[in-house]
Design a protein around this motif. Structure first.
Motif, PDB file in Angstrom:
ATOM      1  N   THR A 282       0.812  -1.210   0.000  1.00 60.23           N
ATOM      2  CA  THR A 282       0.000   0.000   0.000  1.00 60.23           C
ATOM      3  C   THR A 282       0.850   1.267   0.000  1.00 60.23           C
ATOM      4  OG1 THR A 282      -1.753  -1.145   1.191  1.00 60.23           O
ATOM      5  CG2 THR A 282      -1.801   1.250   1.269  1.00 60.23           C
ATOM      6  N   PHE A 283       0.922   1.953  -1.141  1.00 57.05           N
ATOM      7  CA  PHE A 283       1.398   3.327  -1.243  1.00 57.05           C
ATOM      8  C   PHE A 283       2.862   3.543  -0.877  1.00 57.05           C
ATOM      9  CE2 PHE A 283      -2.900   5.764  -0.892  1.00 57.05           C
ATOM     10  CZ  PHE A 283      -3.404   4.984  -1.902  1.00 57.05           C
ATOM     11  N   ASP A 284       3.735   2.600  -1.167  1.00 55.49           N
ATOM     12  CA  ASP A 284       5.159   2.859  -0.916  1.00 55.49           C
ATOM     13  C   ASP A 284       6.003   1.748  -1.518  1.00 55.49           C
ATOM     14  OD1 ASP A 284       7.295   4.352  -0.004  1.00 55.49           O
ATOM     15  OD2 ASP A 284       6.495   4.564   2.018  1.00 55.49           O
ATOM     16  N   ALA A 285       7.325   1.902  -1.409  1.00 54.96           N
ATOM     17  CA  ALA A 285       8.262   0.930  -1.966  1.00 54.96           C
ATOM     18  C   ALA A 285       8.724  -0.058  -0.898  1.00 54.96           C
ATOM     19  CB  ALA A 285       9.474   1.657  -2.550  1.00 54.96           C
ATOM     20  N   ILE A 286       9.259  -1.202  -1.357  1.00 50.74           N
ATOM     21  CA  ILE A 286       9.788  -2.237  -0.461  1.00 50.74           C
ATOM     22  C   ILE A 286      11.136  -2.694  -1.005  1.00 50.74           C
ATOM     23  CG2 ILE A 286       9.356  -4.461   0.623  1.00 50.74           C
ATOM     24  CD1 ILE A 286       6.477  -4.190   0.167  1.00 50.74           C
ATOM     25  N   ASN A 287      12.035  -3.087  -0.087  1.00 48.36           N
ATOM     26  CA  ASN A 287      13.349  -3.568  -0.515  1.00 48.36           C
ATOM     27  C   ASN A 287      13.236  -4.928  -1.200  1.00 48.36           C
ATOM     28  OD1 ASN A 287      12.722  -4.463   2.272  1.00 48.36           O
ATOM     29  ND2 ASN A 287      14.595  -5.645   2.032  1.00 48.36           N
ATOM     30  N   ILE A 288      14.232  -5.246  -2.027  1.00 46.13           N
ATOM     31  CA  ILE A 288      14.214  -6.453  -2.855  1.00 46.13           C
ATOM     32  C   ILE A 288      14.156  -7.725  -2.009  1.00 46.13           C
ATOM     33  CG2 ILE A 288      15.501  -7.805  -4.560  1.00 46.13           C
ATOM     34  CD1 ILE A 288      14.231  -5.272  -5.671  1.00 46.13           C
ATOM     35  N   LEU A 427      21.022  -1.629   2.656  1.00 47.92           N
ATOM     36  CA  LEU A 427      21.545  -2.205   3.901  1.00 47.92           C
ATOM     37  C   LEU A 427      20.597  -3.272   4.449  1.00 47.92           C
ATOM     38  CD1 LEU A 427      22.900   1.053   5.554  1.00 47.92           C
ATOM     39  CD2 LEU A 427      24.251  -0.839   4.613  1.00 47.92           C
ATOM     40  N   LEU A 428      19.297  -3.069   4.299  1.00 49.23           N
ATOM     41  CA  LEU A 428      18.342  -4.059   4.763  1.00 49.23           C
ATOM     42  C   LEU A 428      18.459  -5.351   3.954  1.00 49.23           C
ATOM     43  CD1 LEU A 428      16.239  -3.923   7.042  1.00 49.23           C
ATOM     44  CD2 LEU A 428      14.525  -3.331   5.333  1.00 49.23           C
ATOM     45  N   ASP A 429      18.745  -5.219   2.662  1.00 51.93           N
ATOM     46  CA  ASP A 429      18.922  -6.402   1.810  1.00 51.93           C
ATOM     47  C   ASP A 429      20.206  -7.159   2.138  1.00 51.93           C
ATOM     48  OD1 ASP A 429      16.588  -6.232   0.356  1.00 51.93           O
ATOM     49  OD2 ASP A 429      17.457  -5.008  -1.233  1.00 51.93           O
ATOM     50  N   GLN A 430      21.252  -6.429   2.510  1.00 52.22           N
ATOM     51  CA  GLN A 430      22.569  -7.047   2.703  1.00 52.22           C
ATOM     52  C   GLN A 430      22.774  -7.604   4.110  1.00 52.22           C
ATOM     53  OE1 GLN A 430      24.666  -7.408   0.067  1.00 52.22           O
ATOM     54  NE2 GLN A 430      22.991  -6.475  -1.102  1.00 52.22           N
ATOM     55  N   LEU A 431      22.087  -7.069   5.093  1.00 49.97           N
ATOM     56  CA  LEU A 431      22.331  -7.421   6.495  1.00 49.97           C
ATOM     57  C   LEU A 431      21.086  -8.073   7.085  1.00 49.97           C
ATOM     58  CD1 LEU A 431      24.142  -4.089   7.465  1.00 49.97           C
ATOM     59  CD2 LEU A 431      25.209  -6.264   6.821  1.00 49.97           C
ATOM     60  N   ASP A 432      21.070  -9.406   7.095  1.00 54.87           N
ATOM     61  CA  ASP A 432      19.856 -10.117   7.472  1.00 54.87           C
ATOM     62  C   ASP A 432      19.553 -10.085   8.966  1.00 54.87           C
ATOM     63  OD1 ASP A 432      21.763 -11.834   8.455  1.00 54.87           O
ATOM     64  OD2 ASP A 432      21.203 -13.546   7.197  1.00 54.87           O
ATOM     65  N   PHE A 433      20.464  -9.515   9.764  1.00 53.09           N
ATOM     66  CA  PHE A 433      20.196  -9.401  11.202  1.00 53.09           C
ATOM     67  C   PHE A 433      19.413  -8.130  11.528  1.00 53.09           C
ATOM     68  CE2 PHE A 433      24.472  -7.924  10.200  1.00 53.09           C
ATOM     69  CZ  PHE A 433      24.497  -6.649  10.716  1.00 53.09           C
ATOM     70  N   ASP A 455      14.320 -10.575  15.295  1.00 52.03           N
ATOM     71  CA  ASP A 455      14.116 -11.363  16.514  1.00 52.03           C
ATOM     72  C   ASP A 455      15.143 -12.486  16.621  1.00 52.03           C
ATOM     73  OD1 ASP A 455      11.994  -9.834  17.259  1.00 52.03           O
ATOM     74  OD2 ASP A 455      10.449 -11.237  16.591  1.00 52.03           O
ATOM     75  N   GLY A 456      15.777 -12.568  17.793  1.00 54.08           N
ATOM     76  CA  GLY A 456      16.733 -13.636  18.039  1.00 54.08           C
ATOM     77  C   GLY A 456      18.121 -13.398  17.498  1.00 54.08           C
ATOM     78  N   ARG A 457      18.354 -12.245  16.896  1.00 56.70           N
ATOM     79  CA  ARG A 457      19.672 -11.956  16.315  1.00 56.70           C
ATOM     80  C   ARG A 457      20.377 -10.859  17.110  1.00 56.70           C
ATOM     81  NH1 ARG A 457      19.970 -13.713  10.974  1.00 56.70           N
ATOM     82  NH2 ARG A 457      22.198 -13.270  11.180  1.00 56.70           N
ATOM     83  N   GLU A 458      21.708 -10.848  17.030  1.00 60.90           N
ATOM     84  CA  GLU A 458      22.517  -9.814  17.668  1.00 60.90           C
ATOM     85  C   GLU A 458      23.125  -8.916  16.603  1.00 60.90           C
ATOM     86  OE1 GLU A 458      25.439 -11.634  20.140  1.00 60.90           O
ATOM     87  OE2 GLU A 458      23.982 -12.421  21.583  1.00 60.90           O
ATOM     88  N   MET A 459      23.532  -7.727  17.014  1.00 64.40           N
ATOM     89  CA  MET A 459      24.160  -6.789  16.096  1.00 64.40           C
ATOM     90  C   MET A 459      25.522  -7.327  15.678  1.00 64.40           C
ATOM     91  SD  MET A 459      23.818  -3.922  14.507  1.00 64.40           S
ATOM     92  CE  MET A 459      24.826  -2.746  13.595  1.00 64.40           C
ATOM     93  N   ASN A 460      25.715  -7.465  14.379  1.00 63.11           N
ATOM     94  CA  ASN A 460      26.995  -7.921  13.837  1.00 63.11           C
ATOM     95  C   ASN A 460      27.772  -6.685  13.397  1.00 63.11           C
ATOM     96  OD1 ASN A 460      29.126  -8.896  12.257  1.00 63.11           O
ATOM     97  ND2 ASN A 460      27.952 -10.680  11.591  1.00 63.11           N
ATOM     98  N   TRP A 461      28.593  -6.165  14.307  1.00 63.14           N
ATOM     99  CA  TRP A 461      29.296  -4.914  14.035  1.00 63.14           C
ATOM    100  C   TRP A 461      30.307  -5.060  12.903  1.00 63.14           C
ATOM    101  CZ3 TRP A 461      27.402  -0.554  15.653  1.00 63.14           C
ATOM    102  CH2 TRP A 461      26.608  -0.541  16.799  1.00 63.14           C
ATOM    103  N   GLU A 462      30.956  -6.186  12.830  1.00 59.22           N
ATOM    104  CA  GLU A 462      31.943  -6.385  11.760  1.00 59.22           C
ATOM    105  C   GLU A 462      31.281  -6.328  10.392  1.00 59.22           C
ATOM    106  OE1 GLU A 462      35.308  -9.659  10.288  1.00 59.22           O
ATOM    107  OE2 GLU A 462      34.179  -9.991  12.143  1.00 59.22           O
ATOM    108  N   ALA A 463      30.137  -7.007  10.273  1.00 60.21           N
ATOM    109  CA  ALA A 463      29.424  -6.999   8.995  1.00 60.21           C
ATOM    110  C   ALA A 463      28.910  -5.594   8.675  1.00 60.21           C
ATOM    111  CB  ALA A 463      28.258  -7.990   9.051  1.00 60.21           C
ATOM    112  N   TRP A 464      28.434  -4.873   9.688  1.00 59.16           N
ATOM    113  CA  TRP A 464      27.945  -3.510   9.462  1.00 59.16           C
ATOM    114  C   TRP A 464      29.034  -2.610   8.899  1.00 59.16           C
ATOM    115  CZ3 TRP A 464      23.723  -0.392   9.320  1.00 59.16           C
ATOM    116  CH2 TRP A 464      23.966   0.987   9.363  1.00 59.16           C
ATOM    117  N   TRP A 465      30.187  -2.545   9.580  1.00 56.16           N
ATOM    118  CA  TRP A 465      31.244  -1.631   9.142  1.00 56.16           C
ATOM    119  C   TRP A 465      31.825  -2.044   7.801  1.00 56.16           C
ATOM    120  CZ3 TRP A 465      30.601   2.743  11.062  1.00 56.16           C
ATOM    121  CH2 TRP A 465      30.254   2.938  12.404  1.00 56.16           C
TER     122      TRP A 465
END
Length: 507
Positions: A282-288, A427-433, A455-465
């Motif tokens: 409804t009325f907007d875009a979504i990531n791949i 970033l949402l497409d590349q980082l599944d956490f 849910d159930g995931r932790e921040m993966n700082w290495e993957a983020w940077w």
């Protein structure tokens, strides 16, 4: 071929009940406003209940030309109450249940003399109003106990205001958007043109804010063609799963952010969505990544995800169909094209002068279903009018192929980033956490990511940077719970509110 007809909500439901009396409307919960309805109903049964509420509204003193604020817990019954209000020639004013008392006071002042229908969800906020002298209070619990002597229908002329919704309020006090039977009729014609492409008339499931302008158009369009309906009362993935597995609908529509929220659930439980052939955002875009999760979950023949870009003032505008085989070459920010004869888009500079393909500017929309004004704020409405065109407040460009690239809201643009929304999608497409990422401006205008974890995931700082190393400079992300990110009734992030809160914290 769909022919245009002005839309009166009551007349549309009455005619649908006459043409398709035994078609199903399935509810996944009971509603206080319609206690006579069970879980499995027909058009005829629902219409009879609407007539009862119309009679009781009349008994409560509601009459032609009155404004009735529907300010209650969200649900399919909100729409049915709007149909009942319309039956007696009054004007339903659709108000999101989460709006605070201060906003309701402003609405009461604009409407001057109105009724306000509320329930236990909104009771305390109504009680706290400073402008109570301007409204006649009516509790849902009291309404259903009033006498129900059927009244004659009294339908308003098609050219006058028949329905009001409000803007999202992402940039301040929401504006009351005014619709006539004529403007809504063009939106129904647009939607029914799409519905007619569906191979079969099987169940349509949907979870949409009932006060959004999309809601009445979607339902009116569907019942006018005789589709069975499955309104979903909850956005919780497990609740959605229960209904989808029981009734196996053919189509599913919700807000883009709900699809994002459900994406991981779809990956882990694909059979829940296996019956869905048609998805509709409804009325907007979504990531791949989100598009892929739902298309892969479907076991229907040639499933399709229809992405629609639109705005409450203009209705559904620009559309694009996604299939699994096209996702590899798809730009998620490419919204597609208008519907010939109904809608179109163009890009202009700040003065409204058209710009060539490839050049960024203001997105302006052409819609035969454009609303007529903001109630008691026509000057603000006219600020966005450029002849037949409407300035959407969004920013983007046209491609050489004539499709629309949506990049940002004009008020959310960040100087160092070409498209906030595209970067968030990437970033949402590349980082599944991550289950959500929002990039806002800090006190100095620098891009500040806000992230929520799956849910159930932790921040993966290495993957983020690693992922942001070659991107425009972003500040270290702030982690928030998904449910703590402020949103509108349609799940849009309130970015300006987040920026303001961040400034206050740093004072």
């Amino acid at each position: 071929m769909i022919s245009y007809q002005p839309l009166n909500l009551y007349r549309q439901f009455k005619e649908a009940a006459e043409r398709f009396p035994e078609v199903a409307i399935v509810l996944d919960t009971s509603y206080q406003a319609f206690p006579e309805l069970g879980f499995e109903n027909t058009y005829t049964q629902v219409f009879a209940a609407i007539q009862q509420r119309a009679a009781q509204l009349s008994a409560a003193g509601v009459s032609a030309d009155d404004k009735v604020m529907l300010y209650k817990s969200p649900g399919f019954d909100t729409y049915l109450l709007a149909v009942a209000v319309t039956a007696i020639g009054a004007v339903p004013v659709m108000v999101s249940y989460h709006l605070p008392t201060s906003v309701i006071d402003v609405f009461a002042e604009r409407l001057e003399r109105s009724f306000i229908l509320f329930d236990k969800e909104t009771k305390e906020r109504v009680a706290a109003m400073e402008q109570k002298h301007l409204v006649t209070e009516l509790a849902v619990a009291d309404l259903v106990g009033l006498p129900a002597n059927l009244v004659r229908e009294n339908l308003l002329p098609e050219e006058v205001i028949q329905y009001m919704t409000h803007t999202s309020g992402t940039t301040g006090i929401p504006k009351l958007i005014c619709h006539t039977a004529q403007t809504m009729g063009w939106r129904v014609a647009w939607q029914q043109t799409i519905f007619e492409k569906m191979a079969e008339k099987k169940t349509l499931a949907f979870h949409i804010s009932p006060v959004h302008s999309r809601y009445n158009i979607g339902i009116s369009s569907a019942i006018g063609l005789g589709f069975p309906l499955l309104p979903l009362s909850s956005a919780k993935a497990q609740d959605v799963a229960t209904s989808l597995e029981r009734y196996r609908p053919m189509a599913l529509e919700t807000h883009p952010n709900h699809f994002v929220q459900w994406a991981q659930f779809a990956r882990e439980n694909p059979t829940v969505f296996s019956s869905i052939r048609y998805y509709h955002s409804t009325f907007d875009a979504i990531n791949i990544g989100t598009l892929r999760a739902f298309l892969e979950a479907s076991k229907a023949n040639h499933p399709v995800f229809m992405q629609v870009y639109g705005q409450s003032e203009c209705g559904p505008m620009i559309l694009r169909y996604h299939r699994l085989e096209t996702l590899g070459t798809t730009n998620a920010r490419d919204m597609g094209i208008g519907l010939s004869g109904y809608t179109a888009a163009r890009i202009t500079d700040e003065k409204g002068c058209p710009l060539p393909a490839g050049q960024n500017g203001h997105i302006q929309l052409l819609s035969r279903g454009r609303a007529v004004t903001y109630y008691k704020e026509d000057a603000r409405f006219q600020e966005n009018v450029y002849g037949d065109w409407w300035d959407s407040g969004d920013y983007g460009c046209m491609t050489q192929e004539g499709t629309l690239l949506l990049k940002d809201r004009q008020v959310d643009m960040i100087e160092s980033i070409d498209s906030n929304l595209a970067l968030e999608d990437f970033l949402l497409d590349q980082l599944d956490f991550l289950s959500e990422i929002v990039i806002i401006r800090d006190a100095n205008g620098a891009p500040q990511p806000i992230v929520a974890l799956t849910d159930g995931r932790e921040m993966n700082w290495e993957a983020w940077w690693h992922q942001v190393a070659d991107l425009p400079l972003l500040k270290e992300p702030i982690i928030m719970a998904y449910e703590d990110i402020p949103r509108t009734a349609t799940m849009k992030v309130q970015r300006l509110k987040m920026e303001e809160e961040m400034k206050m914290e740093n004072l």
